[in-house]
Motif scaffolding. Sequence first.
Motif, PDB file in Angstrom:
ATOM      1  N   THR A  62       0.894   3.984  -2.923  1.00  0.00           N
ATOM      2  CA  THR A  62       0.460   5.247  -2.596  1.00  0.00           C
ATOM      3  C   THR A  62       1.726   6.374  -3.122  1.00  0.00           C
TER       4      THR A  62
ATOM      5  N   ASP B 175       0.919  -1.376  -0.004  1.00  0.00           N
ATOM      6  CA  ASP B 175       0.005  -0.111   0.131  1.00  0.00           C
ATOM      7  C   ASP B 175       0.853   1.123   0.032  1.00  0.00           C
TER       8      ASP B 175
ATOM      9  N   LEU C 102      -6.070   7.823  -4.421  1.00  0.00           N
ATOM     10  CA  LEU C 102      -6.267   7.436  -3.032  1.00  0.00           C
ATOM     11  C   LEU C 102      -7.263   6.147  -2.936  1.00  0.00           C
TER      12      LEU C 102
ATOM     13  N   THR D 292      -5.922   2.744  -4.514  1.00  0.00           N
ATOM     14  CA  THR D 292      -4.978   2.205  -3.457  1.00  0.00           C
ATOM     15  C   THR D 292      -5.581   1.602  -2.192  1.00  0.00           C
TER      16      THR D 292
END
Length: 222
Positions: free
Chosen positions: A111, A107, A117, A120
């Motif tokens: 990112t 993750d 966002l 992810t």
Amino acid sequence: MADNKSVAQRSASSVDAIKKMEKELYREALMRDYDLKRGSKYPPMSIEPFPYERQRLSGNYTDADRALRKQWLQDQILTDREPVHVERWMRRNIFRRIWNAPFDALDRALTRTGLPLSATYGIRFALPKLVAGLAAIYALCLHLKVAPRTWETGVGMVVTQANAVTRMSVPGTAEWERFQNGEFYRSKESFDDLGFSKRSAMRDETLLTSAAGPQMNGTVNQ
């Protein structure tokens, strides 16, 4: 004596009334505090300076405004330490930390690539469940393949499939004809013997498994 008792009763009732009033006032104060701190009643405000291209192309767009927007764009770039994970805020036991370690690392890597966002978050949310589901399916298939239920063990799961017993209910099939002629139930296909007919031991044709007892040399012990 009666007057003293009545005075005491009136005092007790007055104290109860005062306590009840204090509770109501305290409750109203809590509700006001809750209403004040539950969030803004106004829509969210964007702090991005000059978000629209029309604003930046106008004649009023000065060098100071340009520097302000440049600084704001630079502030949106995440560093290697962002997003910051506060361990005391995200408390996990040792087993959850071990399980989530590879997914958290993935993750953070996604990112830093600049993905949205929402993307992810979706990957982080769905990937552990997908891995756990595939592992459970693999473990179940492995158990069915390695340790199925047999006539020797008597424990485990049994997987059945459409066999002659199922096909005998379909008109026009060979099993249907055998069932109509009364020949079907004399076949070994009528029974789920859990691999007993494929055994490698006790294959002597003179061996009986009924209540008549063992048969030796063509004779039955009485």
